[in-house]
Design a protein around this motif. Structure first.
Motif, PDB file in Angstrom:
ATOM      1  N   GLU A  16     -54.973  42.110  40.031  1.00  0.00           N
ATOM      2  CA  GLU A  16     -54.995  41.808  38.600  1.00  0.00           C
ATOM      3  C   GLU A  16     -56.202  40.949  38.227  1.00  0.00           C
ATOM      4  N   LEU A  17     -56.540  40.001  39.064  1.00  0.00           N
ATOM      5  CA  LEU A  17     -57.719  39.179  38.813  1.00  0.00           C
ATOM      6  C   LEU A  17     -58.988  40.033  38.811  1.00  0.00           C
ATOM      7  N   LEU A  18     -59.103  40.935  39.778  1.00  0.00           N
ATOM      8  CA  LEU A  18     -60.273  41.815  39.839  1.00  0.00           C
ATOM      9  C   LEU A  18     -60.315  42.769  38.650  1.00  0.00           C
ATOM     10  N   HIS A  19     -59.148  43.221  38.218  1.00  0.00           N
ATOM     11  CA  HIS A  19     -59.088  44.109  37.060  1.00  0.00           C
ATOM     12  C   HIS A  19     -59.603  43.384  35.804  1.00  0.00           C
ATOM     13  N   LEU A  20     -59.295  42.106  35.687  1.00  0.00           N
ATOM     14  CA  LEU A  20     -59.719  41.351  34.517  1.00  0.00           C
ATOM     15  C   LEU A  20     -61.244  41.221  34.438  1.00  0.00           C
ATOM     16  N   ILE A  21     -61.913  41.083  35.574  1.00  0.00           N
ATOM     17  CA  ILE A  21     -63.372  40.865  35.537  1.00  0.00           C
ATOM     18  C   ILE A  21     -64.163  42.164  35.611  1.00  0.00           C
ATOM     19  N   THR A  22     -63.479  43.302  35.791  1.00  0.00           N
ATOM     20  CA  THR A  22     -64.205  44.574  35.907  1.00  0.00           C
ATOM     21  C   THR A  22     -63.847  45.580  34.819  1.00  0.00           C
ATOM     22  N   THR A  23     -62.918  45.239  33.952  1.00  0.00           N
ATOM     23  CA  THR A  23     -62.454  46.183  32.933  1.00  0.00           C
ATOM     24  C   THR A  23     -62.643  45.578  31.549  1.00  0.00           C
TER      25      THR A  23
ATOM     26  N   PRO B 237     -60.511  36.869  31.487  1.00  0.00           N
ATOM     27  CA  PRO B 237     -61.540  37.279  32.452  1.00  0.00           C
ATOM     28  C   PRO B 237     -62.391  36.111  32.950  1.00  0.00           C
ATOM     29  N   ASN B 238     -62.697  35.168  32.065  1.00  0.00           N
ATOM     30  CA  ASN B 238     -63.484  34.011  32.476  1.00  0.00           C
ATOM     31  C   ASN B 238     -62.708  33.149  33.470  1.00  0.00           C
ATOM     32  N   ILE B 239     -61.414  32.904  33.185  1.00  0.00           N
ATOM     33  CA  ILE B 239     -60.589  32.108  34.101  1.00  0.00           C
ATOM     34  C   ILE B 239     -60.430  32.842  35.434  1.00  0.00           C
ATOM     35  N   ALA B 240     -60.268  34.172  35.360  1.00  0.00           N
ATOM     36  CA  ALA B 240     -60.121  34.956  36.589  1.00  0.00           C
ATOM     37  C   ALA B 240     -61.364  34.829  37.465  1.00  0.00           C
ATOM     38  N   CYS B 241     -62.535  34.883  36.851  1.00  0.00           N
ATOM     39  CA  CYS B 241     -63.782  34.736  37.603  1.00  0.00           C
ATOM     40  C   CYS B 241     -63.866  33.356  38.242  1.00  0.00           C
ATOM     41  N   GLU B 242     -63.480  32.320  37.505  1.00  0.00           N
ATOM     42  CA  GLU B 242     -63.530  30.968  38.050  1.00  0.00           C
ATOM     43  C   GLU B 242     -62.561  30.803  39.211  1.00  0.00           C
TER      44      GLU B 242
ATOM     45  N   SER C 113     -71.858  39.559  34.489  1.00  0.00           N
ATOM     46  CA  SER C 113     -72.102  38.227  35.056  1.00  0.00           C
ATOM     47  C   SER C 113     -70.920  37.773  35.904  1.00  0.00           C
ATOM     48  N   PHE C 114     -69.679  38.134  35.470  1.00  0.00           N
ATOM     49  CA  PHE C 114     -68.499  37.810  36.279  1.00  0.00           C
ATOM     50  C   PHE C 114     -68.552  38.555  37.615  1.00  0.00           C
ATOM     51  N   PHE C 115     -68.910  39.831  37.564  1.00  0.00           N
ATOM     52  CA  PHE C 115     -69.000  40.634  38.780  1.00  0.00           C
ATOM     53  C   PHE C 115     -70.065  40.073  39.718  1.00  0.00           C
ATOM     54  N   SER C 116     -71.235  39.777  39.184  1.00  0.00           N
ATOM     55  CA  SER C 116     -72.338  39.289  40.002  1.00  0.00           C
ATOM     56  C   SER C 116     -71.992  37.946  40.638  1.00  0.00           C
ATOM     57  N   LYS C 117     -71.357  37.071  39.879  1.00  0.00           N
ATOM     58  CA  LYS C 117     -70.984  35.764  40.411  1.00  0.00           C
ATOM     59  C   LYS C 117     -69.965  35.895  41.530  1.00  0.00           C
ATOM     60  N   THR C 118     -68.997  36.813  41.356  1.00  0.00           N
ATOM     61  CA  THR C 118     -67.945  36.988  42.356  1.00  0.00           C
ATOM     62  C   THR C 118     -68.490  37.567  43.653  1.00  0.00           C
TER      63      THR C 118
ATOM     64  N   SER D  90     -79.211  41.753  33.219  1.00  0.00           N
ATOM     65  CA  SER D  90     -79.857  40.719  34.047  1.00  0.00           C
ATOM     66  C   SER D  90     -79.006  40.278  35.231  1.00  0.00           C
ATOM     67  N   ALA D  91     -77.687  40.447  35.144  1.00  0.00           N
ATOM     68  CA  ALA D  91     -76.822  40.038  36.260  1.00  0.00           C
ATOM     69  C   ALA D  91     -77.120  40.822  37.520  1.00  0.00           C
ATOM     70  N   MET D  92     -77.620  42.060  37.374  1.00  0.00           N
ATOM     71  CA  MET D  92     -77.957  42.861  38.551  1.00  0.00           C
ATOM     72  C   MET D  92     -79.180  42.296  39.269  1.00  0.00           C
ATOM     73  N   MET D  93     -80.063  41.666  38.516  1.00  0.00           N
ATOM     74  CA  MET D  93     -81.200  40.987  39.153  1.00  0.00           C
ATOM     75  C   MET D  93     -80.698  39.889  40.084  1.00  0.00           C
ATOM     76  N   ASP D  94     -79.723  39.124  39.612  1.00  0.00           N
ATOM     77  CA  ASP D  94     -79.182  38.037  40.429  1.00  0.00           C
ATOM     78  C   ASP D  94     -78.557  38.566  41.711  1.00  0.00           C
TER      79      ASP D  94
END
Length: 585
Positions: A56-63, A78-83, A122-127, A160-164
Motif C-alpha cells: 500500500e505504501l508503494l502504491h501511494l508513491i507510484t500511482t 503519498p508524501n507521508i508514505a515516501c517519508e 521525486s518520491f520514486f527517485s528518493k525511495t 528531473s528526478a530521473m537525473m538524480d
C-alpha cells in the motif's frame, strides 16, 4: 529524542495499534507517525513491515491520486508514505530491498508512459535512491536484471528526478569494486552515448537540458572521484567515453550538422565548458600545458574534436539565432546579444585559458602546433568579440568574458602547478605567441582602448552617462600594463606598443591616478617611454603635472605639529564648517 516523551500523542498511536482492524490510512492521519517510526516504535514497525502495508505504501508513491480530492490533500498520504519508506529504519530497508515482489511494484513506476507526475517521480527517485545507498548489492543486482531499465530512465529524463537516479548509480555505490562493476555495466549499456544522442535539435528542449546537465554532473563526479582514488585504480569508463574525440565530435555534429536550434547549441556548449574545466592530470593521453609554474590540463582529444567546429562558433557570433527585442531600463534593445552568443564567448575564454601558453604545446613529449590558437587567429574571432564588447555597452556578462579572453592571451592560469620541460624547443618559442600579435595588430587592442576612452570622456563632458564597459576596459588596460612589465610575453607586447605616446599618457593620467598603482607601473612606464618619440620631455611634463595636482599650497598641512590653543581650535572648526557647507551647496 523529544518525541519519545510526548506521552499524549504516543498513547493515541498505541491505542490505534491495539485495534485489530486498524488501517494504514488511520495511522497516517496521526501527526506523530513519522516521528515514532524514526524512533523505531516496535509495534508500529511490525505493522508497517507487513506485506499488505508495504504494498500500500508503494502504491501511494507510484500511482496518481484521485483527481477529485483537494490539491492540499491529494499528495498528503503519498508524501507521508515516501517519508516512511525512506526513514532509514533497518526493518523497512531490509523488507523493501530484500523482496523482489516489492521491488517490482516500485519499478513499475518507470513503465508508465511519459510524462510522469514530477512529484511522484521525486518520491520514486528518493525511495529507490535510499535503497541504492542502504541495500546496494541487492538493488543493483535487481536493476541489472531488468532489461531496458536504462532506456526507461532516459525516456523519462525530461523529469528531473530521473537525473538524480542516474547520479546516485554513479556516486552512491560502495564498495569500490562494486562501484567499478556498476560503471562498467552502465558503459556497456552505452549511457554516455545515449545521453549525447538526446542533445539533438529534434528532441524536446527540457529533455535536452536535463540530458546536458546529467552529462555535466557525471563528468564532475567522475573527475572528483578519480582524484580521490589511488593511482593504480581502474579508470572511469564513462568519463573516458565522454572525453573521447568520437563522443565530443558526435555532440558537435548534433549541434551544427543539419538543423540548428539555440537550445541544442547552448546545451552542447555547456558540456564542452565542463570538459574544459581545470582538473589534475592522472590519465594517459593528457595534454599538459605548463609554463612558468602554471598549469591547465585537458584531454587533447577534446581540443582535436572542437577545432574543426570553431568556424561554426565564429559564424554564430556573426549570425546568431533570432532573439526578440528586449525592453531594458535604457530603452528597447532591438537585437539583443542573446544567450547563444554569450555561451560562445564563454567557450572562447575557456579555450584560450587552455591553449594560450604557446604557439607550441607538448603532448607525450611531442611538440606540435597549437591548431586551436592558429584557427582563432585565422577566423579573426577575437576581433569579433571585441566588436561585440563595444557594441553591447551595458552587457557586463559579455564584458567579463571578453576580459577573460584578453587576460588568457596575455597571461596564464593562476592555479599553481609544476613546470613541464619542453624538449628541443627553440628558445624564442616560449616568448612568442601568435595570438598576442593578432590581438595588438589585427584586433588593434590599444587603439580601441584609447578611442573608447576618448569617446567616453567626450560623452561625460556633454552630460552623458559613463559607458557600461568602462570598468572592464580599465581592467583590460591594467592587464596590458602588468603583462608588459612582468608577463611571459612582455618583450613581445612592448615591441607591439612601441611609439604610442597617447597610450603612455593614458597609463600615467588615468590608470595610475585612478587605482594608485604607481609603484607597480613605474618600471613599465620607464620601458615604454624609452620608445616614445617625445622621449624625456613629454614624460617629465606629464609627470610634473600630475605631481603638482597633489601639492595644494593653499591647504593647511593637517599633520604639521603645532601648539593647540583656543584660537587655533576655533579657526579650524570655522574653516571645517564653511567647507562642509560649500560641499553641500
Amino acid at each position: 529524542m523529544f518525541w519519545k516523551f510526548d506521552l499524549h500523542m504516543s498513547s493515541q498511536l498505541e491505542a490505534l495499534l491495539e485495534k485489530d482492524d486498524v488501517t494504514l490510512t488511520e495511522l497516517m492521519e496521526e501527526e506523530d507517525v513519522l516521528q515514532e517510526c524514526k524512533a523505531q516504535n516496535h509495534r508500529l514497525l511490525v505493522f508497517l513491515s507487513q506485506d499488505t502495508c508495504m504494498q500500500e505504501l508503494l502504491h501511494l508513491i507510484t500511482t496518481e491520486p484521485p483527481a477529485g480530492l483537494e490539491e492540499t490533500r491529494r499528495f498528503k498520504h503519498p508524501n507521508i508514505a515516501c517519508e516512511l519508506l525512506t526513514s532509514d529504519v533497518g526493518v523497512i530497508n531490509d523488507k523493501l530491498g530484500g523482496e523482489k515482489l516489492l521491488l517490482d511494484t516500485l519499478y513499475s513506476f518507470l513503465e508508465q508512459p511519459p510524462p510522469l507526475n514530477p512529484l511522484l517521480a521525486s518520491f520514486f527517485s528518493k525511495t529507490i535512491g535510499n535503497l541504492i545507498t542502504r541495500k546496494t548489492e541487492q538493488v543493483i543486482s535487481f536493476l541489472r536484471g531488468k532489461e531496458g531499465f536504462l532506456g526507461l530512465v532516459l525516456n523519462h529524463i525530461n523529469t528531473s528526478a530521473m537525473m538524480d537516479l542516474l547520479l546516485r548509480l554513479i556516486s552512491c555505490v560502495e564498495p569500490a569494486p562494486l562501484r567499478q562493476d556498476t560503471l562498467n555495466w552502465l558503459n556497456e549499456e552505452q549511457l554516455a552515448q545515449r545521453l549525447i544522442e538526446l542533445i539533438h535539435p529534434g528532441k524536446d528542449e527540457e529533455k535536452q537540458s536535463n540530458a546536458s546537465q546529467t552529462v555535466c554532473d557525471i563528468i564532475r563526479l567522475s573527475r572528483d572521484q578519480a582524484n580521490q582514488l589511488q593511482e593504480n585504480s581502474e579508470a572511469d569508463p564513462l568519463l573516458a567515453v565522454l572525453e573521447s574525440q568520437e563522443c565530443v565530435g558526435q555532440l558537435l555534429d548534433n549541434m551544427f550538422v543539419g538543423e540548428r536550434t539555440e537550445s541544442c547549441i547552448i546545451c552542447g556548449t555547456q558540456i564542452l565548458l565542463t570538459l574544459l574545466e581545470i582538473r589534475r592530470p592522472g590519465v594517459e593521453g593528457m595534454l599538459d600545458v605548463c609554463v612558468q609554474g602554471h598549469e591547465r590540463c585537458v584531454n587533447s582529444s577534446i581540443l582535436q574534436a572542437i577545432q574543426p567546429h570553431l568556424t561554426h562558433y565564429h559564424q554564430l557570433l556573426l549570425d546568431p539565432p533570432r532573439v526578440t527585442p528586449m525592453l531594458t531600463s535604457l530603452g528597447v534593445l532591438e537585437v539583443p546579444l542573446g544567450n547563444c552568443r554569450l555561451h560562445v564567448a564563454r567557450l572562447m575564454a575557456s579555450l584560450l585559458q587552455t591553449t594560450n601558453t604557446s604557439y607550441y604545446i607538448c603532448c607525450n613529449n611531442t611538440i606540435y602546433n597549437n591548431t586551436v590558437t592558429l584557427e582563432l587567429c585565422r577566423l579573426n574571432t577575437i576581433n569579433i568579440l571585441l566588436d561585440l564588447f563595444f557594441k553591447y555597452t551595458w552587457n557586463n556578462f559579455l564584458h567579463f568574458q571578453v576580459e577573460l579572453c584578453v587576460a588568457a592571451i596575455l597571461s596564464h592560469s593562476a592555479s599553481p602547478g609544476p613546470t613541464l620541460p619542453l624538449p628541443s624547443v627553440p628558445p624564442d618559442i616560449s616568448t612568442h605567441n601568435p595570438l598576442v600579435t593578432h590581438l595588438f595588430q589585427d584586433c588593434r587592442l590599444v587603439l580601441r582602448i584609447l578611442e573608447a576612452w576618448e569617446e567616453n570622456d567626450k560623452m561625460q563632458a556633454e552630460g552623458g552617462m559613463r559607458r557600461g564597459y568602462m570598468g572592464h576596459l580599465t581592467r583590460i588596460a591594467n592587464t596590458v600594463v602588468c603583462s608588459m612589465e612582468k608577463g611571459p610575453v612582455h618583450s613581445q607586447i612592448s615591441s607591439l606598443i612601441t611609439g604610442r605616446a597617447v597610450w603612455v599618457t593614458l597609463v600615467i593620467t588615468r590608470l595610475v591616478n585612478r587605482y594608485s598603482y604607481a609603484g607597480i607601473y613605474t618600471h613599465t612606464l620607464w620601458c615604454v617611454c624609452m620608445h616614445v618619440q617625445a622621449k624625456t620631455a613629454a614624460f617629465e611634463a606629464c609627470t610634473k603635472e600630475k605631481i603638482q595636482s597633489f601639492d595644494d599650497n593653499e591647504e593647511e598641512d593637517i599633520w604639521e605639529e603645532r601648539e593647540i590653543n583656543y584660537t587655533t581650535h576655533t579657526k579650524s572648526r570655522t574653516r571645517y564648517t564653511n567647507t562642509h557647507t560649500h560641499s553641500h551647496t
